[in-house]
Design a protein around this motif. Structure first.
Motif, PDB file in Angstrom:
ATOM      1  N   LEU A 196      -3.697  13.505   1.385  1.00 18.23           N
ATOM      2  CA  LEU A 196      -3.215  12.132   1.299  1.00 18.23           C
ATOM      3  C   LEU A 196      -3.804  11.402   0.095  1.00 18.23           C
ATOM      4  CD1 LEU A 196      -3.644  11.202   5.079  1.00 18.23           C
ATOM      5  CD2 LEU A 196      -1.454  11.560   3.907  1.00 18.23           C
ATOM      6  N   LYS A 197      -3.007  10.471  -0.444  1.00 16.44           N
ATOM      7  CA  LYS A 197      -3.475   9.571  -1.491  1.00 16.44           C
ATOM      8  C   LYS A 197      -3.023   8.161  -1.145  1.00 16.44           C
ATOM      9  CE  LYS A 197      -3.432  12.855  -5.380  1.00 16.44           C
ATOM     10  NZ  LYS A 197      -2.920  13.121  -6.749  1.00 16.44           N
ATOM     11  N   LEU A 198      -3.936   7.191  -1.321  1.00 18.75           N
ATOM     12  CA  LEU A 198      -3.605   5.790  -1.080  1.00 18.75           C
ATOM     13  C   LEU A 198      -3.778   5.013  -2.380  1.00 18.75           C
ATOM     14  CD1 LEU A 198      -4.219   6.864   1.860  1.00 18.75           C
ATOM     15  CD2 LEU A 198      -4.917   4.536   2.410  1.00 18.75           C
ATOM     16  N   SER A 199      -2.798   4.158  -2.703  1.00 15.21           N
ATOM     17  CA  SER A 199      -2.871   3.372  -3.944  1.00 15.21           C
ATOM     18  C   SER A 199      -2.101   2.064  -3.761  1.00 15.21           C
ATOM     19  CB  SER A 199      -2.283   4.166  -5.121  1.00 15.21           C
ATOM     20  OG  SER A 199      -0.920   4.490  -4.857  1.00 15.21           O
ATOM     21  N   GLY A 200      -2.331   1.151  -4.693  1.00 20.58           N
ATOM     22  CA  GLY A 200      -1.576  -0.100  -4.698  1.00 20.58           C
ATOM     23  C   GLY A 200      -2.343  -1.295  -4.196  1.00 20.58           C
ATOM     24  N   LEU A 250       0.862  -1.177   0.000  1.00 24.70           N
ATOM     25  CA  LEU A 250       0.000   0.000   0.000  1.00 24.70           C
ATOM     26  C   LEU A 250       0.897   1.226   0.000  1.00 24.70           C
ATOM     27  CD1 LEU A 250      -2.846   1.293   0.334  1.00 24.70           C
ATOM     28  CD2 LEU A 250      -2.468   1.167   2.813  1.00 24.70           C
ATOM     29  N   LYS A 251       0.670   2.120  -0.964  1.00 28.18           N
ATOM     30  CA  LYS A 251       1.495   3.326  -1.068  1.00 28.18           C
ATOM     31  C   LYS A 251       0.695   4.529  -0.578  1.00 28.18           C
ATOM     32  CE  LYS A 251       2.493   5.038  -5.155  1.00 28.18           C
ATOM     33  NZ  LYS A 251       3.106   5.197  -6.483  1.00 28.18           N
ATOM     34  N   ILE A 252       1.223   5.206   0.445  1.00 28.36           N
ATOM     35  CA  ILE A 252       0.602   6.432   0.963  1.00 28.36           C
ATOM     36  C   ILE A 252       1.451   7.599   0.488  1.00 28.36           C
ATOM     37  CG2 ILE A 252      -0.104   7.705   3.018  1.00 28.36           C
ATOM     38  CD1 ILE A 252      -0.315   5.072   4.503  1.00 28.36           C
ATOM     39  N   THR A 253       0.820   8.517  -0.240  1.00 28.64           N
ATOM     40  CA  THR A 253       1.551   9.644  -0.831  1.00 28.64           C
ATOM     41  C   THR A 253       1.105  10.952  -0.203  1.00 28.64           C
ATOM     42  OG1 THR A 253       1.687   8.455  -2.934  1.00 28.64           O
ATOM     43  CG2 THR A 253       2.123  10.825  -2.977  1.00 28.64           C
ATOM     44  N   GLN A 254       2.088  11.780   0.161  1.00 25.55           N
ATOM     45  CA  GLN A 254       1.815  13.109   0.704  1.00 25.55           C
ATOM     46  C   GLN A 254       2.958  14.038   0.324  1.00 25.55           C
ATOM     47  OE1 GLN A 254       1.942  13.708   5.030  1.00 25.55           O
ATOM     48  NE2 GLN A 254       0.093  14.963   4.879  1.00 25.55           N
ATOM     49  N   ASN A 255       2.607  15.193  -0.227  1.00 19.96           N
ATOM     50  CA  ASN A 255       3.619  16.168  -0.643  1.00 19.96           C
ATOM     51  C   ASN A 255       4.649  15.554  -1.592  1.00 19.96           C
ATOM     52  OD1 ASN A 255       2.558  18.326   0.839  1.00 19.96           O
ATOM     53  ND2 ASN A 255       3.764  17.831   2.651  1.00 19.96           N
ATOM     54  N   GLY A 256       4.224  14.617  -2.421  1.00 21.05           N
ATOM     55  CA  GLY A 256       5.138  14.003  -3.379  1.00 21.05           C
ATOM     56  C   GLY A 256       6.026  12.927  -2.786  1.00 21.05           C
ATOM     57  N   ILE A 257       5.842  12.621  -1.535  1.00 21.55           N
ATOM     58  CA  ILE A 257       6.657  11.593  -0.864  1.00 21.55           C
ATOM     59  C   ILE A 257       5.818  10.343  -0.662  1.00 21.55           C
ATOM     60  CG2 ILE A 257       7.947  11.019   1.232  1.00 21.55           C
ATOM     61  CD1 ILE A 257       8.499  14.006   1.572  1.00 21.55           C
TER      62      ILE A 257
END
Length: 481
Positions: A194-198, A132-139
């Motif tokens: 926040l964004k969650l993907s994968g 699971l990929k959690i993305t915030q501020n490009g990180i």
């Protein structure tokens, strides 16, 4: 067989063998016992002294830390007062200037909070394995989801892996029994969504709002997108990524609590902190003098009750306490901040030539306050321009060699001194034990010898009595002829 000390006079000699043996043993024991008693007394005195000194140094270091607190600075050159603390509070640093500001807070900075689509199986719902990929501020923050994972174990994995980054997850279950994974961040400001993907079923785009009435299959941000704080200062618009607003007004930090009521503003006044600085300087002087008096008490010899003999203190003649005071005093005149106010004498703090203690002249302090900008310079003197060059931090740091170990395998000077004294105490105890054994053996030996002497004297007296009787008998026979 042991030969005990006889309780009274010897039967043969008539001598008090017990008294003789006791006197001889005591005479042999006295020099070493006196030495051991003196060593024990001195060692115990020094152990007590180390404890008292360590306690005094710790109290002084704590006082320096409290006076140098960043959250409640005792040496703020300026004081900031909010007219409505329930809306915002304010603090200053040494670059502040006197002034009044009218502030209107239209919105607070918020963080991102997102929710997944609903899972009919609740917290036990199965979640596919993967990353699971959690993305915030490009990180991107990867979270490993193992086989046989559930919504609940996925929540725990997120908290374990992303928790250090300020991201947390929980499960919210509605009245129908359906559950959603809710993920939030403690970072605030626009662009922190926040964004969650994968992982199938946990695809969440935090830049999209779920709306007021989300469907079971909808996901996205809840409670609105992350945004900056918005306010005006004297009518000028200001935004901030956080609710701690710095840099908008030089030397002034605003801590936003809530929004301002429509049509109102909060007045923040900044003025020289003369009274507060005077109180803090006196507290500093008191803390120093308390430590100085304790060290003097532990170092200076004093006369006894008759005023004749000198009574040694725990550290009388000890170079450590002299070095300690020298280290502390050196910081009083060491101007490392480079400000116009570089030494305490400039603000009315002097050294008493007789006692070595500090004296605070309030009148001289008040006179020095007449020079514009002095309050900020005093703050710089005590608090410094960074975390290490202020007087408070330097004086606290000067005590570290005495209180704190230089490495994992070492001890602070006082702890090392205490360890040495404790080891010395054990050596003295061993000497006492050896002396006690010697005294017991000597007592046994002398008692045996004097008992043997008494027996011999008794035998000689009996022989003498027999001879006397024999000659008396002969004389009587001759007289009868």
């Amino acid at each position: 067989m042991a030969s005990p000390i006889l309780p009274g006079s010897g039967l043969g000699s008539g001598l008090d063998i017990g008294a003789i043996v006791t006197a001889l043993v005591n005479a042999d024991k006295a020099p070493k016992q006196t030495q051991i008693d003196t060593q024990t007394k001195n060692n115990s005195l020094k152990i007590s002294g180390v404890g008292s000194l360590k306690s005094a140094l710790t109290a002084f270091q704590t006082a320096m830390t409290n006076l140098g607190s960043k959250t409640a600075p005792a040496f703020a050159g300026f004081s900031a007062t909010s007219g409505t603390p329930s809306v915002l509070t304010a603090t200053t640093d040494n670059t502040a200037v006197a002034g009044t500001y009218n502030i209107f807070v239209s919105s607070l900075a918020t963080g991102s909070k997102v929710a997944s689509a609903a899972f009919a199986g609740g917290a036990a719902s199965a979640i596919p394995s993967g990353t699971l990929k959690i993305t915030q501020n490009g990180i991107d923050i990867p979270v490993t989801i193992p086989a046989n994972a559930t919504l609940q174990s996925t929540r725990d994995a997120i908290n374990s892996s992303a928790g250090p980054a300020g991201i947390s997850a929980n499960i919210v279950t509605d009245s129908s029994g359906a559950s959603r994974l809710v993920v939030s961040s403690n970072k605030t400001g626009a662009g922190t969504d926040l964004k969650l993907s994968g992982i199938s079923g946990l695809e969440i785009d935090g830049t999209q709002e779920m709306g007021a009435t989300p469907t079971a299959g909808s996901s996205g941000s809840i409670n609105g997108l992350a945004k900056d704080a918005s306010l005006t200062i004297d009518g000028l618009p200001v935004t901030s990524k956080t609710n701690t607003v710095t840099g908008a007004v030089s030397g002034l930090t605003l801590n936003l609590v809530t929004t301002t009521a429509p049509g109102t503003t909060v007045t923040v006044g900044v003025e020289p902190n003369t009274k507060g600085l005077q109180t803090s300087i006196q507290s500093f002087v008191d803390a120093y003098n308390t430590l100085k008096k304790t060290i003097d008490t532990l170092s200076k010899a004093t006369p006894d009750e008759d005023g004749k003999l000198t009574v040694q203190a725990a550290f009388t003649g000890d170079s450590m306490t002299r070095k300690l005071m020298s280290d502390i005093r050196a910081e009083l005149t060491n101007n490392t901040t480079g400000g116009p106010v570089g030494v305490l004498s400039q603000i009315g703090v002097m050294t008493d030539q007789n006692t070595g203690e500090l004296k605070f002249d309030a009148a001289a302090f008040t006179k020095s306050m007449a020079t514009p900008g002095t309050t900020g310079q005093i703050q710089q003197l005590f608090a410094g321009t960074n975390d290490t060059n202020g007087l408070l931090s330097r004086m606290s740091k000067s005590l570290d060699p005495y209180l704190k170990p230089a490495s994992i395998t070492s001890k602070g000077m006082l702890d090392q001194r205490l360890a040495d004294l404790t080891a010395n105490g054990k050596k003295i105890a061993n000497q006492q034990e050896a002396l006690d054994i010697r005294v017991a053996n000597l007592t046994k030996t002398l008692t045996a010898k004097y008992n043997a002497m008494d027996l011999l004297v008794g035998q000689m007296k009996a022989t003498a009595s027999n001879i006397t009787s024999f000659f008396a008998s002969l004389n009587a026979q001759q007289s009868a002829k």
